[in-house]
Design an enzyme around this catalytic site. Sequence first.
Site, PDB file in Angstrom:
ATOM      1  N   ASP A   1       0.850  -1.173   0.000  1.00 42.73           N
ATOM      2  CA  ASP A   1       0.000   0.000   0.000  1.00 42.73           C
ATOM      3  C   ASP A   1       0.899   1.239   0.000  1.00 42.73           C
ATOM      4  O   ASP A   1       2.048   1.174   0.455  1.00 42.73           O
ATOM      5  CB  ASP A   1      -0.886  -0.030   1.251  1.00 42.73           C
ATOM      6  CG  ASP A   1      -1.796   1.180   1.338  1.00 42.73           C
ATOM      7  OD1 ASP A   1      -2.448   1.485   0.334  1.00 42.73           O
ATOM      8  OD2 ASP A   1      -1.851   1.803   2.411  1.00 42.73           O
TER       9      ASP A   1
ATOM     10  N   ASP B   1      -2.217  -0.488   5.956  1.00 35.64           N
ATOM     11  CA  ASP B   1      -2.588   0.007   7.278  1.00 35.64           C
ATOM     12  C   ASP B   1      -4.060   0.375   7.385  1.00 35.64           C
ATOM     13  O   ASP B   1      -4.548   0.707   8.456  1.00 35.64           O
ATOM     14  CB  ASP B   1      -1.741   1.236   7.648  1.00 35.64           C
ATOM     15  CG  ASP B   1      -1.989   2.413   6.714  1.00 35.64           C
ATOM     16  OD1 ASP B   1      -2.598   2.219   5.643  1.00 35.64           O
ATOM     17  OD2 ASP B   1      -1.573   3.535   7.066  1.00 35.64           O
TER      18      ASP B   1
ATOM     19  N   ASP C   1      -7.335  -2.560   3.114  1.00 39.23           N
ATOM     20  CA  ASP C   1      -6.260  -3.523   2.841  1.00 39.23           C
ATOM     21  C   ASP C   1      -6.511  -4.879   3.489  1.00 39.23           C
ATOM     22  O   ASP C   1      -5.810  -5.851   3.194  1.00 39.23           O
ATOM     23  CB  ASP C   1      -4.920  -2.986   3.379  1.00 39.23           C
ATOM     24  CG  ASP C   1      -4.525  -1.660   2.772  1.00 39.23           C
ATOM     25  OD1 ASP C   1      -4.708  -1.504   1.552  1.00 39.23           O
ATOM     26  OD2 ASP C   1      -4.046  -0.784   3.511  1.00 39.23           O
TER      27      ASP C   1
ATOM     28  N   ASN D   1      17.978 -38.975  20.987  1.00 34.14           N
ATOM     29  CA  ASN D   1      17.094 -37.973  20.380  1.00 34.14           C
ATOM     30  C   ASN D   1      16.871 -36.770  21.282  1.00 34.14           C
ATOM     31  O   ASN D   1      16.775 -35.636  20.810  1.00 34.14           O
ATOM     32  CB  ASN D   1      15.749 -38.607  20.027  1.00 34.14           C
ATOM     33  CG  ASN D   1      15.825 -39.469  18.781  1.00 34.14           C
ATOM     34  OD1 ASN D   1      16.782 -39.389  18.015  1.00 34.14           O
ATOM     35  ND2 ASN D   1      14.832 -40.319  18.576  1.00 34.14           N
TER      36      ASN D   1
END
Length: 906
Positions: A339, A640, A644, A735
């Site tokens: 944007d 923002d 959007d 492990n």
Amino acid sequence: MSTVDTSPDTAGKALWYTQDPDAVVAALRSDRDRGLTAADAAQRLAAHGPNSIAAEKPPSTWQVALQQLADPMNVMLVAVAIISLFINQVSVGILVGALVVLNIVLGTRQEMKAKASVDALAKMQIPQAKVVRDGSLLQVDATTLVPGDVVALEAGDIVPADGRIVRSATLETQEAALTGESAPIPKDAGTLSDPETTLGDRTNMVFQNTQVTRGTASVVITDTGMQTQMGQIASMLSAVKPAKSPLQRELDSLTGVLGWIAWGAVAIIIITGLLRGQEITSVILLGISMAISAIPTGMPSFVQAMLSYGSRQLAEHKAVVKNLTDVETLGATSAINSDKTGTLTMNEMTVESLYYRGEWFTVAGSGYEKSGEVRHVAGLPVPQFNQLALGLTLCSDATVSDDGAVIGDPTEAALVVLAAKLGADAELTRAKFPRIAEVPFDSAYKFMGTFHEIPVEGVETLVGYVKGGPDVVLDRCSSVATMEGVVPIADRRDAILEANRSLSEQGLRVLAFAFRRFAPDAPVADDPMAAVSDLTFVGLVGIIDPLRPSSKEAVRIAREAGIEVRMITGDHAITAAAIGAKLGLGDGAASGAEIQAMSDEDLKAALPRLHMFGRVTPEDKLRLARLMQEEGAVVAMTGDAVNDAAALKQADIGVAMGSGSDVTKQAGKMILVDDNFGTLVTAVRLGRSIYEKIVSYVRFQMSQLFSLVLLFLVASIFDINNGVPLTPIMVLFLNFFIAIFPVIVILLDPVPDGIMLKPPRDPKKTIANPAAVTLWFVYGGLIFITTLVPLLLYPDLLSSTVPNVPVTMAFVVCALGSIFGGLVMRRDPESGLAAPIIDAVKWLSIPLALTVVAVELPFMQRLVGTIGLSGNEWLTALGLALLVPVLIELEKWVRRARLRRRAAQA
């Protein structure tokens, strides 16, 4: 007149902006003066529901936990735990069960941090509105508004619902939250004829949650709740389903492969044992040992730990991720849709260029800070800016405090700041020279004029100051002020038009200033509009929402890293193109209308040559993100504003600005706390680093896994120690207590230099690509062979029961081989022995000590199933284990030499 059914029940479908105000009021069965009756409003509220955004119900903690439990890796571990308990291997069952719980808790904890996106939209609902009911102006809860209500608006109000303007006076609204356009939009009640008019150009409509910055209006409400533009965004958010991250998809695929390997190997071992006549319990125990060896039991937890570490690193750099897998997604980013307003730019209107008395000036400083200077060509006389300064301060209403707080129109705020840079204080000037008369700004005539008593050469003189669109102001001028004096407009009209064109092509919003002096007794107050004529043209100002200081450099770094950066904005395409040129985005600009006219296939074909998009709608942003994803891109979308939000949720990594709306923060997967676009580039760098670490971890883990699978298969098929080369507890010890420290070394390894000079990784190239799998087998084969040697060297010491020396030595070789192998596998193809290495050695000294403890301390011998070794046996085990890093480094040296030769030939 539109042919759309305009009854209140279908109000959301009507093109209200194409109908005149009276027709809209009539269609909504309302009255422009008296509004609705209280009874009618109550009836409609019952029919339409409250004017609020429907919240999307988030999943419960238990639902998320069950989803985590359904992960294939956890399902396999649950099966191992149950079988272990069934054959009375309680300690093994408890350890594996605890690991499953740890995986579920970590995954659920991260998932529950994200809140529902639409809940934030509901929080944005304005609580109060001024509405006409039964002929009286009332203040009511905005959630009770219905289609047909007549609402009064004035400067400072937040629009409570979508509506058609019935009457207005100098109305302007700030719609950046919805359309992304930074400048306020002039509004009026005029009818628009084009049914295809885009949202940002519907100048006779007002929209929920936008702000009135100037003027007053009477509006008839056309849409409420989910039928508003905000409601439609909420619907889009609900429709966008979150997709799995690239890492999740790769690990799911890898888990499937491992499942086949693990259970295939288990089947072979069980069948072999049964054919050999072993007891069923022994065979099942052997199968469990194989399963624990073949299933990377710690992989989910270790990957979670790595991603959590990455998220903390990002937070230190002002970037907050809500889900751990988004850390890795950042590293795969190949396209950024940004944007403009508030993201690449400051969202603070600023005068950048000035054309005054026929000369050009540049204006330093940005935003609403009053510091900065007006610069000119060196050597030329500096003019007096008195007339311009008076016009800037007197012919405007906005105020700007010394700390940058703005009250009023943002464009006028930019003029006040310019006046301050010229040495003029707006409030003092207005108090000294009050208005005698004025012509308020209106979009119908596109100018504003004010009239004041000003001392000119010691004589009080009535002076009018006018600002507005260059074309309308120029048409009302008869002369031009120049450096040499006042000359007829005809002499300079072409030069002024050329200056206006030059400013416009730079994407600047251009305002013209003029003045006129009157005789002391001129009846200006009787008809101020008529007095706006015979003006003297003063100059032009070019206003822009300036770039953030870091944006250009961030774009350069991103493009250097092979990331396509595109700017998507609600501003006009010409403004987008000009901003894009300053950013260095590349060529190609298109408007929302142009891309809407393209089919999906045509737009996909055009995308490589398009980098700026102007006048786009929320639907356009969503579509662009989707089409890029369909072309194989991993898309990051920054923004923002509310408009959007849907695109942020659609994108692989939605990036919200910290100062943005709550809904944007909730829809995004990452929040830039400092609103700095450059922080996104830093986040991508860290994301790439985390992915490289995960690749290194998987390489180490899979080498371990393949070594153990081969060890158990060979031991079973050739009946070495009754098919039990290591016990289940030994495998779990390796492990959990040994392999974790090489993983920590991989995790803490510094970010390699030049990581942002590489192109984005191909998301189609998985972690388990053929070259990688080959390395896993080679490195795993080294550990397997060295671990198998003690079992073959001391066959006479083998017994059907443990502990015994060969099995203990195999355990030691496997442990030390994993430790040394982890050190050199932390980087590829670079050498793992290169600096920095001290911290790595410190961490790896811990598992070395644990290995010694597990073999030599009596209580650990009983727990793990080991026996003490002699000095020669320890030296033999150490020598075998050192073969692993030596041969791995040799293989990488050969591979680096081959790459250098290829580079030299290219």
